[in-house]
Design a protein around this motif. Structure first.
Motif, mmCIF file in Angstrom:
data_model
loop_
_atom_site.group_PDB
_atom_site.id
_atom_site.type_symbol
_atom_site.label_atom_id
_atom_site.label_comp_id
_atom_site.label_asym_id
_atom_site.label_seq_id
_atom_site.Cartn_x
_atom_site.Cartn_y
_atom_site.Cartn_z
ATOM 1 N N SER A 188 0.835 -1.208 0.000
ATOM 2 C CA SER A 188 0.000 0.000 0.000
ATOM 3 C C SER A 188 0.865 1.250 0.000
ATOM 4 C CB SER A 188 -0.914 0.021 1.225
ATOM 5 O OG SER A 188 -1.576 1.269 1.281
ATOM 6 N N LEU A 189 0.441 2.226 -0.812
ATOM 7 C CA LEU A 189 1.160 3.514 -0.863
ATOM 8 C C LEU A 189 0.881 4.340 0.385
ATOM 9 C CD1 LEU A 189 0.474 4.389 -4.591
ATOM 10 C CD2 LEU A 189 2.730 3.988 -3.584
ATOM 11 N N ILE A 190 -0.194 3.994 1.072
ATOM 12 C CA ILE A 190 -0.533 4.715 2.305
ATOM 13 C C ILE A 190 0.182 4.011 3.461
ATOM 14 C CG2 ILE A 190 -2.424 5.534 3.777
ATOM 15 C CD1 ILE A 190 -2.475 6.637 0.889
ATOM 16 N N ASP A 191 1.126 4.657 4.047
ATOM 17 C CA ASP A 191 1.845 4.209 5.247
ATOM 18 C C ASP A 191 2.754 2.985 5.037
ATOM 19 O OD1 ASP A 191 0.430 6.258 6.510
ATOM 20 O OD2 ASP A 191 -1.085 4.904 7.291
ATOM 21 N N GLN A 192 2.249 1.934 4.393
ATOM 22 C CA GLN A 192 2.989 0.665 4.374
ATOM 23 C C GLN A 192 4.312 0.766 3.614
ATOM 24 O OE1 GLN A 192 1.075 -2.689 2.437
ATOM 25 N NE2 GLN A 192 2.195 -4.172 3.705
ATOM 26 N N GLY A 228 10.281 0.991 3.987
ATOM 27 C CA GLY A 228 11.491 1.771 3.732
ATOM 28 C C GLY A 228 12.176 2.186 5.019
ATOM 29 N N LYS A 229 11.375 2.600 5.976
ATOM 30 C CA LYS A 229 11.907 3.067 7.263
ATOM 31 C C LYS A 229 12.647 1.936 7.991
ATOM 32 C CE LYS A 229 11.562 6.479 10.423
ATOM 33 N NZ LYS A 229 12.236 7.733 10.330
ATOM 34 N N ARG A 230 12.050 0.740 7.966
ATOM 35 C CA ARG A 230 12.685 -0.392 8.646
ATOM 36 C C ARG A 230 14.035 -0.735 8.034
ATOM 37 N NH1 ARG A 230 9.454 -3.863 11.837
ATOM 38 N NH2 ARG A 230 11.014 -5.483 11.671
ATOM 39 N N ALA A 232 18.512 0.106 0.011
ATOM 40 C CA ALA A 232 17.488 0.760 -0.794
ATOM 41 C C ALA A 232 16.362 -0.244 -0.993
ATOM 42 C CB ALA A 232 18.073 1.192 -2.133
ATOM 43 N N VAL A 233 15.174 0.247 -1.305
ATOM 44 C CA VAL A 233 14.045 -0.658 -1.537
ATOM 45 C C VAL A 233 13.329 -0.270 -2.824
ATOM 46 C CG1 VAL A 233 12.098 -1.820 -0.477
ATOM 47 C CG2 VAL A 233 13.637 -0.481 0.959
ATOM 48 N N LEU A 234 13.094 -1.287 -3.643
ATOM 49 C CA LEU A 234 12.337 -1.098 -4.877
ATOM 50 C C LEU A 234 10.981 -1.770 -4.701
ATOM 51 C CD1 LEU A 234 12.516 -0.098 -7.863
ATOM 52 C CD2 LEU A 234 13.387 -2.377 -8.437
ATOM 53 N N HIS A 238 10.758 8.067 -7.349
ATOM 54 C CA HIS A 238 11.587 8.103 -6.141
ATOM 55 C C HIS A 238 10.845 8.849 -5.046
ATOM 56 C CE1 HIS A 238 15.354 9.916 -4.012
ATOM 57 N NE2 HIS A 238 14.934 8.850 -3.375
ATOM 58 N N THR A 239 10.846 8.273 -3.841
ATOM 59 C CA THR A 239 10.232 8.965 -2.712
ATOM 60 C C THR A 239 11.167 8.981 -1.511
ATOM 61 O OG1 THR A 239 8.092 9.249 -1.602
ATOM 62 C CG2 THR A 239 9.040 7.043 -1.532
ATOM 63 N N ILE A 240 11.078 10.042 -0.714
ATOM 64 C CA ILE A 240 11.889 10.185 0.496
ATOM 65 C C ILE A 240 10.937 10.394 1.668
ATOM 66 C CG2 ILE A 240 13.514 11.699 1.729
ATOM 67 C CD1 ILE A 240 14.827 12.353 -0.946
ATOM 68 N N THR A 241 11.087 9.604 2.713
ATOM 69 C CA THR A 241 10.236 9.787 3.893
ATOM 70 C C THR A 241 10.737 10.971 4.706
ATOM 71 O OG1 THR A 241 9.622 7.457 4.001
ATOM 72 C CG2 THR A 241 9.422 8.719 6.036
ATOM 73 N N GLY A 242 9.834 11.925 4.973
ATOM 74 C CA GLY A 242 10.207 13.114 5.735
ATOM 75 C C GLY A 242 10.806 12.730 7.076
#
Ligand code: MN
Length: 485
Positions: free
Chosen positions: A52-56, A61-63, A69-71, A311-315
């Motif tokens: 899921s693009l929401i939170d998951q 990625g955070k873990r 890196a994660v694709l 590409h996304t970066i978690t704030g």
């Protein structure tokens, strides 16, 4: 590791942008160049489809943010892959531009001084697919929601390229971009260069043409964070870091030039005299930036490669912190060394959100000089809140080492410097709208100290003892024999 060679500086503004070339020939490195390298060296985890693009997606990625890196090949509802954590520490960033981590700051300083102008090309992979009607950001692009209380999905890793409305000179920076509607983006524009260009446009009653560029080589992202003057085009710093002029192509619906080998470009305009709610959004101090009325981008087109990667970066995550850290350190080191040649290295520590706390390593030959260095550092950037000065035998990459220096080389009544009521970061929640105190700690040993008093203990041979030769291959058996008695 191959050292990137810097091309010589192209001298005049008039001979830039003049080289026509077909896209794809000897192109400058792009996001895929770097992802291929990560994949080949076992540093690119690949998620199953349907995340899921929401939170998951951000949670995964955070873990993994300290390790790989994660694709995400096909996040839920989308066929466009997402990638995150493309650099997880300063070592990866150094590697991406072909230098040893110890040379990262000097290499960055060198690129800022010796820029490499970009060249314009006629055709570009990033325009393989062009959408100009029925724009729906969330349908066309896999845009995640990251931190729990973010207001919704955000585009976080886009280079915002804007043109000076009078001169056409370009600026590159990163802003948090909230998806506010199918073709509307709420954007936070702090009082820096994009703001300067937008104010010029707005005062003339006009929109500011911009592009959001998603999916570029780490060098381009790093360059966007350089602390340089307004009208210094950061894409030229990217070229110098890459040792290759970045190829740029004109947008389809405006005059902005964007990297030809990017993955995705959103073309649009920041609207004059329009403000709409944006936020909250999880930021680098590990708190949420608040909701307020902010500028709005009207999207006019989305262009992308035939098979793009988002590409996304978690704030507030590692990627965000590392990204802000390196250019700031390079600038601070240069600033301090101008007045204090004894300064050898600086680090914006993780615990200090890579912005507020600075560790300075110095080769001390004069008592008192650490306090001058502390004052100099505070003058160098208003974000700085705490400065610790340590000696050459302290590893400033290790917070325990810095604390050890404070524990054993610092006395608060003698070595502490406090300045109250100074300007700090408005994102620091303990400040009064940015007004707060500065603290400097001189954790260096006195020049005249007896060598044995501050001599660090050390076990001879610790670093190079051969454990394979020295340890038994039958640990369990030998131990059992001894312990049975
Ligand atoms: Mn700029």
């Amino acid at each position: 590791m191959e050292q990137t060679k810097v091309s010589s500086k192209v001298s005049s503004r008039s001979d830039r942008h003049g080289v026509p070339s077909g896209a794809g020939h000897n192109a400058s490195p792009d996001l895929r160049t770097w992802l291929r390298k990560l994949s080949a060296t076992d540093r690119l985890a690949v998620a199953r489809s349907g995340v899921s693009l929401i939170d998951q997606l951000a949670a995964i990625g955070k873990r993994l943010e300290h390790t790989s890196a994660v694709l995400f090949p096909s996040p839920k509802g989308h066929s466009i892959p997402v990638v995150s954590n493309i650099f997880t520490n300063r070592g990866w960033v150094a590697e991406s531009i072909g230098v040893h981590p110890n040379d990262l700051l000097t290499r960055f300083q060198d690129a800022v001084r010796n820029r490499l102008p970009w060249v314009e090309v006629e055709s570009a992979p990033v325009q393989d697919v062009v959408h100009t009607s029925n724009i729906d950001l969330l349908k066309l692009l896999p845009i995640p929601k990251h931190n729990e209380l973010d207001s919704g999905p955000y585009i976080t890793a886009a280079l915002l390229i804007a043109r000076n409305p009078k001169t056409g000179v370009q600026n590159v920076s990163i802003h948090r971009c909230q998806v506010s509607g199918p073709d509307r983006i709420g954007v936070l524009i702090l009082p820096r260069h994009t703001r300067h260009y937008f104010d010029m446009a707005e005062q003339a009653g006009q929109a500011l043409e911009i592009a959001l560029v998603i999916g570029v080589h780490p060098a381009c992202i790093l360059a966007s964070q350089a602390i340089v003057a307004v009208d210094d085009d950061e894409m030229e710093i990217a070229g110098a870091l890459l040792g290759h002029p970045v190829e740029m192509v004109k947008c389809r619906t405006n005059q902005v030039r964007v990297p030809a080998h990017a993955e995705i470009v959103i073309e649009g305009r920041i609207l004059p005299r329009v403000r709409e709610p944006e936020g909250p959004f999880g930021e680098f101090p590990q708190y949420y930036g608040p909701r307020a009325n902010r500028e709005v981008i009207q999207v006019d087109a989305i262009t992308h490669r035939a098979k793009p990667i988002f590409h996304t970066i978690t704030g507030g995550g590692m990627e965000h912190l590392v990204l802000g850290e390196i250019p700031r350190e390079a600038t601070m080191l240069e600033h301090l060394q101008r007045s204090f040649p004894s300064v050898r290295d600086v680090r914006l520590t993780r615990g200090g959100t890579c912005r507020y706390h600075l560790a300075v390593k110095m080769d001390k030959t004069n008592n008192g000089e650490p306090k001058n260095i502390i004052m100099g550092a505070f003058a160098g950037h208003y974000d700085l809140k705490q400065v610790v000065v340590v000696d050459m035998d302290v590893d400033i990459d290790d917070p325990n080492e810095i604390e050890w220096a404070v524990a054993t080389r610092f006395q608060a009544d003698r070595d502490l410097l406090v300045v109250s009521g100074a300007l700090g970061s408005k994102l620091d929640p303990t400040t009064d709208n940015g007004i707060g105190a500065k603290m400097g700690l001189d954790a260096t040993k006195p020049v005249e100290a007896e060598p044995m008093v501050f001599k660090r203990i050390h076990v001879r041979g610790e670093e190079d003892v051969d454990l394979v030769q020295c340890l038994s291959d039958d640990a369990e058996g030998v131990a059992a024999q001894i312990l049975s008695g």
